[in-house]
Write an enzyme that holds these catalytic residues in place. Structure first.
Site, PDB file in Angstrom:
ATOM      1  N   ARG A 148      -3.892  -5.128  -0.149  1.00  0.00           N
ATOM      2  CA  ARG A 148      -4.721  -4.046  -0.700  1.00  0.00           C
ATOM      3  C   ARG A 148      -4.600  -2.837   0.208  1.00  0.00           C
ATOM      4  O   ARG A 148      -4.040  -2.901   1.281  1.00  0.00           O
ATOM      5  CB  ARG A 148      -6.173  -4.488  -0.913  1.00  0.00           C
ATOM      6  CG  ARG A 148      -6.773  -5.424   0.058  1.00  0.00           C
ATOM      7  CD  ARG A 148      -7.488  -4.898   1.294  1.00  0.00           C
ATOM      8  NE  ARG A 148      -8.019  -3.574   1.231  1.00  0.00           N
ATOM      9  CZ  ARG A 148      -7.906  -2.723   2.239  1.00  0.00           C
ATOM     10  NH1 ARG A 148      -7.273  -3.058   3.363  1.00  0.00           N
ATOM     11  NH2 ARG A 148      -8.410  -1.525   2.158  1.00  0.00           N
ATOM     12  N   GLY A 149      -5.164  -1.702  -0.280  1.00  0.00           N
ATOM     13  CA  GLY A 149      -5.011  -0.452   0.456  1.00  0.00           C
ATOM     14  C   GLY A 149      -3.797   0.283  -0.106  1.00  0.00           C
ATOM     15  O   GLY A 149      -2.737  -0.319  -0.303  1.00  0.00           O
ATOM     16  N   ALA A 150      -3.956   1.584  -0.368  1.00  0.00           N
ATOM     17  CA  ALA A 150      -2.947   2.307  -1.140  1.00  0.00           C
ATOM     18  C   ALA A 150      -1.525   2.220  -0.565  1.00  0.00           C
ATOM     19  O   ALA A 150      -0.587   1.835  -1.285  1.00  0.00           O
ATOM     20  CB  ALA A 150      -3.385   3.758  -1.316  1.00  0.00           C
TER      21      ALA A 150
ATOM     22  N   ARG B  53      -2.872  -2.527 -10.550  1.00  0.00           N
ATOM     23  CA  ARG B  53      -4.014  -1.726 -10.105  1.00  0.00           C
ATOM     24  C   ARG B  53      -3.711  -0.254 -10.430  1.00  0.00           C
ATOM     25  O   ARG B  53      -2.761   0.326  -9.892  1.00  0.00           O
ATOM     26  CB  ARG B  53      -4.275  -1.924  -8.607  1.00  0.00           C
ATOM     27  CG  ARG B  53      -4.565  -3.394  -8.249  1.00  0.00           C
ATOM     28  CD  ARG B  53      -5.191  -3.537  -6.877  1.00  0.00           C
ATOM     29  NE  ARG B  53      -6.548  -3.022  -6.849  1.00  0.00           N
ATOM     30  CZ  ARG B  53      -7.229  -2.787  -5.720  1.00  0.00           C
ATOM     31  NH1 ARG B  53      -6.653  -3.006  -4.545  1.00  0.00           N
ATOM     32  NH2 ARG B  53      -8.466  -2.333  -5.766  1.00  0.00           N
TER      33      ARG B  53
ATOM     34  N   GLN C 139     -14.580  -4.942   2.578  1.00  0.00           N
ATOM     35  CA  GLN C 139     -13.393  -4.558   3.359  1.00  0.00           C
ATOM     36  C   GLN C 139     -13.780  -3.926   4.697  1.00  0.00           C
ATOM     37  O   GLN C 139     -13.048  -4.032   5.677  1.00  0.00           O
ATOM     38  CB  GLN C 139     -12.527  -3.565   2.553  1.00  0.00           C
ATOM     39  CG  GLN C 139     -11.812  -4.162   1.368  1.00  0.00           C
ATOM     40  CD  GLN C 139     -12.604  -4.001   0.094  1.00  0.00           C
ATOM     41  OE1 GLN C 139     -13.831  -3.987   0.101  1.00  0.00           O
ATOM     42  NE2 GLN C 139     -11.919  -3.882  -1.029  1.00  0.00           N
TER      43      GLN C 139
ATOM     44  N   ASP D 227      -6.985   6.662  -2.378  1.00  0.00           N
ATOM     45  CA  ASP D 227      -6.088   5.926  -3.274  1.00  0.00           C
ATOM     46  C   ASP D 227      -5.271   6.864  -4.149  1.00  0.00           C
ATOM     47  O   ASP D 227      -4.181   6.513  -4.598  1.00  0.00           O
ATOM     48  CB  ASP D 227      -6.898   4.943  -4.121  1.00  0.00           C
ATOM     49  CG  ASP D 227      -7.438   3.847  -3.211  1.00  0.00           C
ATOM     50  OD1 ASP D 227      -8.498   4.049  -2.602  1.00  0.00           O
ATOM     51  OD2 ASP D 227      -6.737   2.832  -3.052  1.00  0.00           O
TER      52      ASP D 227
ATOM     53  N   ASN E  78     -11.339   7.333  -3.735  1.00  0.00           N
ATOM     54  CA  ASN E  78     -11.353   6.333  -2.663  1.00  0.00           C
ATOM     55  C   ASN E  78     -12.382   5.273  -3.036  1.00  0.00           C
ATOM     56  O   ASN E  78     -13.018   5.341  -4.090  1.00  0.00           O
ATOM     57  CB  ASN E  78     -11.665   6.996  -1.316  1.00  0.00           C
ATOM     58  CG  ASN E  78     -11.446   6.047  -0.148  1.00  0.00           C
ATOM     59  OD1 ASN E  78     -10.388   5.388  -0.061  1.00  0.00           O
ATOM     60  ND2 ASN E  78     -12.404   5.908   0.730  1.00  0.00           N
ATOM     61  N   LYS E  79     -12.551   4.301  -2.177  1.00  0.00           N
ATOM     62  CA  LYS E  79     -13.439   3.165  -2.444  1.00  0.00           C
ATOM     63  C   LYS E  79     -14.819   3.614  -2.912  1.00  0.00           C
ATOM     64  O   LYS E  79     -15.370   4.575  -2.370  1.00  0.00           O
ATOM     65  CB  LYS E  79     -13.532   2.313  -1.167  1.00  0.00           C
ATOM     66  CG  LYS E  79     -14.419   1.105  -1.259  1.00  0.00           C
ATOM     67  CD  LYS E  79     -14.061   0.180  -2.417  1.00  0.00           C
ATOM     68  CE  LYS E  79     -12.621  -0.309  -2.396  1.00  0.00           C
ATOM     69  NZ  LYS E  79     -12.232  -1.024  -3.622  1.00  0.00           N
TER      70      LYS E  79
HETATM   71  O1  MRU Z   1      -9.692  -1.991  -3.275  1.00  0.00           O
HETATM   72  P1  MRU Z   1      -8.959  -1.663  -2.013  1.00  0.00           P
HETATM   73  O2  MRU Z   1      -9.385  -2.487  -0.852  1.00  0.00           O
HETATM   74  O3  MRU Z   1      -7.458  -1.669  -2.219  1.00  0.00           O
HETATM   75  O4  MRU Z   1      -9.392  -0.169  -1.698  1.00  0.00           O
HETATM   76  C1  MRU Z   1      -8.804   0.464  -0.603  1.00  0.00           C
HETATM   77  C2  MRU Z   1      -9.381   1.795  -0.316  1.00  0.00           C
HETATM   78  O5  MRU Z   1     -10.189   2.323  -1.047  1.00  0.00           O
HETATM   79  C3  MRU Z   1      -8.850   2.507   0.888  1.00  0.00           C
HETATM   80  O6  MRU Z   1      -9.830   3.322   1.447  1.00  0.00           O
HETATM   81  C4  MRU Z   1      -7.666   3.382   0.438  1.00  0.00           C
HETATM   82  O7  MRU Z   1      -6.696   2.602  -0.208  1.00  0.00           O
HETATM   83  C5  MRU Z   1      -7.034   4.085   1.579  1.00  0.00           C
HETATM   84  S1  MRU Z   1      -6.147   2.948   2.559  1.00  0.00           S
HETATM   85  C6  MRU Z   1      -5.150   3.709   3.659  1.00  0.00           C
END
Ligand code: MRU
Length: 357
Positions: A53-55, A91, A195, A236, A246-247
């Site tokens: 996970r994470g962009a 996603r 997270q 993201d 973002n989250k």
């Molecule tokens: O659902 P996730 O855990 O993939 O969400 C991740 C985030 O929202 C991060 O803040 C975002 O991807 C930036 S990561 C460098």
């Protein structure tokens, strides 16, 4: 620094016909284990359940997914393209996933080896990119909040685990810490999947950076009470007008920060900026399964079958952000600026906006 953190979050293992390796982010912080994903089905499942996970890490996973498909079906490009689309669609919010898929797919006509090479090149670029954007963001943060070690609030996880290595938002914190400029990081736990509590706190311990964990609903009052100098997060997808997805929870923190005059800095690679998306209103927000909210780790936290609203992300309008910082550009005061050394690197950017906040 612990030795375990030197492994790449996602990587390619060329043995036995090739496979993707990934730190299992569902298991942290209890267990550190590396998974070997040998099929596209396994990779798709790992992206769907946030093992990866994470962009930026999703971008790597996208490219590696195409590499896997190309290795499994070397004589069937149509099948590879269908598998690639399956990976890209898992996603929808993080633009890096589809971009990673497209980058690897662009080499398909040259054969499976070329696809694998494209995926590996993307992995190799990630750490260098993140170091550059971390330095640029740290420079900006010290400009915005001069003369003192910073108390940073962060949300979700934008560290090494969210990328191939080093991180974006938390990479900037790492850079500040290397300069002796972090007093404390306040990490929001990041419901529903934690997270922040599970991953960001684990990384901050590895880095040796002073930190405290807070429930998400404590973030706004921490800002209002003067406990935070800057909010630093990843993204993201960043729209052309600087709006940043973002989250879920980032928007609420940005509202609180605006109320108190605390700068919010979004740190993300160029590949997270989507100039084809005019504003945040066009960003598709992923909605996830109700059970993520009704239960945690299999333990019910609400009556069964409770209707649930579970968006994984929200959009923070550019007007609430002090800046969006990438490795080659900065969005500030309503426009993108490209520093002299990177001029030409971000073709879609124009203008200059390096005024003070
Ligand atoms: O659902 P996730 O855990 O993939 O969400 C991740 C985030 O929202 C991060 O803040 C975002 O991807 C930036 S990561 C460098």
């Amino acid at each position: 620094m612990s030795t375990v953190s030197t492994a790449r979050t996602v990587d390619w293992d060329g043995t036995d016909g090739g496979a993707v390796t990934a730190i299992d982010q569902r298991a942290l912080p209890g267990e550190y284990r590396i998974l070997r994903l040998a099929s596209v089905d396994e990779l798709v499942a790992a992206v769907a359940d946030l093992t990866i996970r994470g962009a930026p890490a999703l971008g790597a996973a996208g490219a590696l997914g195409v590499a896997l498909a190309a290795r499994r079906h070397p004589d069937d490009p149509w099948r590879v393209r269908a598998e690639a689309e399956r990976v890209a669609a898992v996603r929808p919010t993080a633009v890096n996933l589809r971009r990673g898929v497209e980058r690897a797919l662009a080499r398909l006509d040259e054969g499976a080896d070329a696809v694998v090479a494209a995926a590996r090149a993307l992995l190799d670029e990630d750490e260098a990119t993140n170091r550059r954007l971390g330095r640029r963001a740290a420079d900006l943060l010290t400009e915005l909040c001069p003369g003192r070690p910073l108390r940073v609030l962060t949300h979700c996880n934008s560290g090494a685990l969210a990328t191939v290595a080093r991180g974006t938002g938390l990479g900037a914190v790492h850079e500040l810490a290397d300069r002796g400029l972090v007093a404390e990081v306040l990490a929001c736990e990041t419901r529903p999947l934690l997270q922040g509590a599970r991953l960001t706190v684990w990384e901050l311990r590895e880095m040796g950076v002073p930190h405290r964990l807070c429930v998400d609903s404590a973030g706004a009052s921490a800002i209002a009470r003067g406990l935070v100098d800057a909010v630093v997060v990843g993204a993201d997808r960043v729209a052309a007008n600087g709006d940043a997805a973002n989250k879920i929870g980032t928007y609420a923190l940005a509202c609180a920060a605006a109320q108190s005059g605390v700068p919010v800095v979004v740190v993300a690679p160029d590949t997270t900026v989507d100039h084809a998306t005019a504003s945040g209103a066009e960003i598709v927000i992923e909605e996830r399964a109700p059970d993520e909210v009704r239960a945690f780790a299999g333990v019910p936290t609400a009556p069964p079958d409770t209707p649930v609203y579970n968006p994984a992300f929200d959009v923070t309008p550019a007007a609430l952000l002090a800046a969006v910082v990438t490795e080659s550009a900065t969005f500030r005061d309503g426009a993108w600026s490209v520093p002299v050394e990177a001029a030409g690197a971000v073709a879609a950017n124009a203008g200059s906006a390096c005024g003070s906040r």
